[in-house]
Design a protein around this motif. Structure first.
Motif, PDB file in Angstrom:
ATOM      1  N   CYS A 272      -2.231   0.413   3.788  1.00 16.91           N
ATOM      2  CA  CYS A 272      -2.343  -0.422   2.644  1.00 16.91           C
ATOM      3  C   CYS A 272      -2.333  -1.565   2.571  1.00 16.91           C
ATOM      4  O   CYS A 272      -2.898  -2.531   3.494  1.00 16.91           O
ATOM      5  CB  CYS A 272      -0.332  -0.394   2.301  1.00 16.91           C
ATOM      6  N   PRO A 273      -2.997  -1.539   1.400  1.00 13.51           N
ATOM      7  CA  PRO A 273      -3.651  -3.256   0.938  1.00 13.51           C
ATOM      8  C   PRO A 273      -2.545  -3.993   0.934  1.00 13.51           C
ATOM      9  O   PRO A 273      -1.028  -4.035   1.067  1.00 13.51           O
ATOM     10  CB  PRO A 273      -4.507  -3.494   0.036  1.00 13.51           C
ATOM     11  N   CYS A 275       0.875  -5.168  -0.848  1.00 11.09           N
ATOM     12  CA  CYS A 275       1.196  -4.746  -1.665  1.00 11.09           C
ATOM     13  C   CYS A 275       2.280  -5.458  -1.268  1.00 11.09           C
ATOM     14  O   CYS A 275       2.939  -5.316  -0.348  1.00 11.09           O
ATOM     15  CB  CYS A 275       1.488  -3.464  -1.496  1.00 11.09           C
ATOM     16  N   ARG A 277       5.609  -3.820  -2.153  1.00  9.81           N
ATOM     17  CA  ARG A 277       6.337  -2.190  -2.152  1.00  9.81           C
ATOM     18  C   ARG A 277       6.763  -2.235  -0.625  1.00  9.81           C
ATOM     19  O   ARG A 277       7.623  -1.350  -0.468  1.00  9.81           O
ATOM     20  CB  ARG A 277       5.544  -1.017  -2.519  1.00  9.81           C
ATOM     21  N   GLN A 278       6.095  -2.433   0.365  1.00  7.36           N
ATOM     22  CA  GLN A 278       5.646  -2.094   1.623  1.00  7.36           C
ATOM     23  C   GLN A 278       7.439  -2.726   2.289  1.00  7.36           C
ATOM     24  O   GLN A 278       8.333  -3.714   2.189  1.00  7.36           O
ATOM     25  CB  GLN A 278       4.837  -2.947   2.705  1.00  7.36           C
ATOM     26  N   LEU A 305       1.892   2.949   6.366  1.00  8.07           N
ATOM     27  CA  LEU A 305       1.618   2.804   4.589  1.00  8.07           C
ATOM     28  C   LEU A 305       3.187   2.760   4.661  1.00  8.07           C
ATOM     29  O   LEU A 305       4.285   3.094   5.639  1.00  8.07           O
ATOM     30  CB  LEU A 305       1.301   4.339   4.365  1.00  8.07           C
ATOM     31  N   GLY A 306       3.238   1.388   3.716  1.00  7.71           N
ATOM     32  CA  GLY A 306       4.125   0.243   3.821  1.00  7.71           C
ATOM     33  C   GLY A 306       5.712   0.940   3.058  1.00  7.71           C
ATOM     34  O   GLY A 306       6.650   0.342   2.809  1.00  7.71           O
ATOM     35  N   CYS A 307       5.232   2.520   2.169  1.00  7.24           N
ATOM     36  CA  CYS A 307       6.617   3.250   1.156  1.00  7.24           C
ATOM     37  C   CYS A 307       6.083   4.635   1.040  1.00  7.24           C
ATOM     38  O   CYS A 307       5.137   5.272   1.586  1.00  7.24           O
ATOM     39  CB  CYS A 307       6.706   2.131   0.372  1.00  7.24           C
ATOM     40  N   VAL A 309       5.187   5.754  -2.146  1.00  9.92           N
ATOM     41  CA  VAL A 309       4.164   6.099  -3.176  1.00  9.92           C
ATOM     42  C   VAL A 309       3.287   7.087  -2.375  1.00  9.92           C
ATOM     43  O   VAL A 309       3.028   7.812  -2.452  1.00  9.92           O
ATOM     44  CB  VAL A 309       4.231   4.765  -4.113  1.00  9.92           C
ATOM     45  N   ASN A 310       2.657   5.977  -1.584  1.00 11.28           N
ATOM     46  CA  ASN A 310       1.305   6.704  -0.817  1.00 11.28           C
ATOM     47  C   ASN A 310       1.523   7.251   0.629  1.00 11.28           C
ATOM     48  O   ASN A 310       0.532   8.466   0.967  1.00 11.28           O
ATOM     49  CB  ASN A 310       0.528   6.119  -0.325  1.00 11.28           C
TER      50      ASN A 310
HETATM   51  S1  SF4 Z   1       2.093   2.759  -0.063  1.00 16.70           S
HETATM   52 FE1  SF4 Z   1       3.347   1.615  -1.029  1.00 16.70          FE
HETATM   53  S2  SF4 Z   1       3.618   0.027   0.122  1.00 16.70           S
HETATM   54 FE2  SF4 Z   1       1.048   1.047   0.533  1.00 16.70          FE
HETATM   55  S3  SF4 Z   1      -0.048   0.263  -1.153  1.00 16.70           S
HETATM   56 FE3  SF4 Z   1       0.631   1.550  -1.793  1.00 16.70          FE
HETATM   57  S4  SF4 Z   1       2.949   1.468  -2.877  1.00 16.70           S
HETATM   58 FE4  SF4 Z   1       2.345  -0.412  -1.811  1.00 16.70          FE
END
Ligand code: SF4
Length: 382
Positions: A272-273, A275, A277-278, A305-307, A309-310
């Motif tokens: 992730c960049p 962000c 939400r991580q 990846l922090g969450c 979403v992706n």
């Molecule tokens: S995967 Fe989650 S934490 Fe990572 S950049 Fe996307 S929204 Fe942010």
């Protein structure tokens, strides 16, 4: 036809030469090289640096040979290292002959600058006798006077003409085991020169954006210039020029090739960049993992990846994947671990780094074991 034609690179058909045992050109993988910055006469120091470059994955290493002490050192160096060595010859043809005798795999020399026909013949004879290839290295900053007068400035036409003039000197001596570079620090100039040279001959091309700058700027310039050319299928070996530790040049070189799917070496991390939400500190985690996984040469893909979403989407495309599930403060077992794209188990923030290192090392060992089994089976199948 590829299922993803937008990812397809059709490489220019170049003739193949060898730098020691390493093929350059033809259908050989694009090789990555760097140059030592130790004094070549300092054998121990130069060997130590070449070995660091080898560990980082260098296919070929160049050393400078400005004087007799350097070519004497070269003899000892080539015996102690595993990669083929290119001798960088500045002006004197005798250094080229000494370097060939000392075991250099390739001579970086511009034959048009050697002087008399007789000297050129002697250098070519030494290269043939000792199995050396050569690199003609044209640089926008040191173009021949007559070309600067003809063209008024270093432009692509002048650089290509210079390269072909040097090539003709070798061809006239019945020598074709060479590659060519036409480097410039200006990205547009370098790219235009390489594009024109790629049309004008079939010799393998050594790409470089010279004097590109420090690590950040040099990496960006090299990636734009070389990326542009490599995407068009131009380029058989690359050297990233950075005002930095030469090991960085190798790392950046491989990262450029990995980004274009041209070579795979080591762990490729998708992350992730910055962000909000991580669920864990992605930036710090990736920083530590890059360091702790640097010893792995086997191609393994890893998504951090922090969450959600992706996270699950990226994890499906990588060998090992982590998707954050909790919050930055969460010490529980909230993060999902994916193995070969499939959700497998959970892990807490505190144990995550050690766990990922162990998983990646295991995966790399499995890939290596499968490769060994595969090559052991092959002779029987043939
Ligand atoms: S995967 Fe989650 S934490 Fe990572 S950049 Fe996307 S929204 Fe942010």
């Amino acid at each position: 036809m590829s299922v993803r034609p937008y990812r397809q690179i059709t490489r220019r058909k170049s003739r193949q030469i060898f730098v020691g045992p390493v093929p350059v050109g033809g259908d050989a993988p694009v090789t990555v090289q760097s140059m030592t910055n130790t004094i070549t006469a300092d054998v121990a120091g130069t060997v130590a640096q070449v070995k660091r470059l080898e560990e980082a994955g260098a296919d070929i290493v160049r050393v400078s040979c400005p004087d007799e002490e350097a070519t004497a050192g070269l003899r000892a160096i080539v015996r102690q290292v595993g990669v083929p060595i290119v001798a960088d010859i500045h002006f004197h043809y005798k250094r080229a002959i000494e370097a060939a005798e000392a075991g250099a795999a390739c001579l970086r020399i511009n034959p048009g600058n050697i002087g008399s026909q007789e000297r050129v013949r002697e250098v070519v004879k030494a290269a043939k006798d000792y199995g050396c290839s050569m690199r003609i290295g044209v640089n926008a900053g040191s173009l021949d006077k007559h070309l600067l007068e003809k063209y008024g400035e270093p432009n692509p036409e002048a650089m290509v003409e210079s390269a072909l003039e040097h090539a003709k000197v070798l061809e006239d001596n019945d020598f074709r085991e060479f590659k060519i570079s036409v480097k410039a620090s200006d990205v547009y100039l370098a790219v235009a020169a390489y594009e024109a040279l790629a049309e004008a001959c079939d010799y393998p091309l050594h790409l470089g954006i010279t004097e590109a700058g420090g690590t950040r700027v040099g990496t960006v310039k090299s990636s734009i210039g070389m990326g542009w050319l490599l995407k068009k299928g131009i380029g058989d070996t690359i050297r990233v020029s950075l005002s930095a530790d030469p090991v960085e040049e190798i790392k950046v070189g491989f990262d450029i090739l990995k980004s274009l799917d041209l070579r795979h070496r080591g762990v490729r991390i998708v992350s992730c960049p910055s962000c909000a939400r991580q669920g864990f500190d992605v930036i710090k985690t990736v920083e530590i993992l890059e360091e702790r996984l640097a010893h792995i040469g086997t191609p393994v893909s890893l998504s951090i990846l922090g969450c959600v979403v992706n996270g699950p989407g990226e994890a499906r495309e990588t060998d090992i994947g982590i998707t954050g599930g909790g919050t930055l403060a969460n010490e529980g077992s909230a993060n999902k671990v994916y193995i070969s794209g499939v959700a497998d188990h959970n892990i807490g923030n505190a144990e995550m780094i050690d766990h990922v290192v162990a998983l990646v090392e295991k995966k790399a060992a499995e890939i290596e074991a499968a490769k060994t089994a595969d090559s052991a089976e092959k002779p029987a199948a043939e």
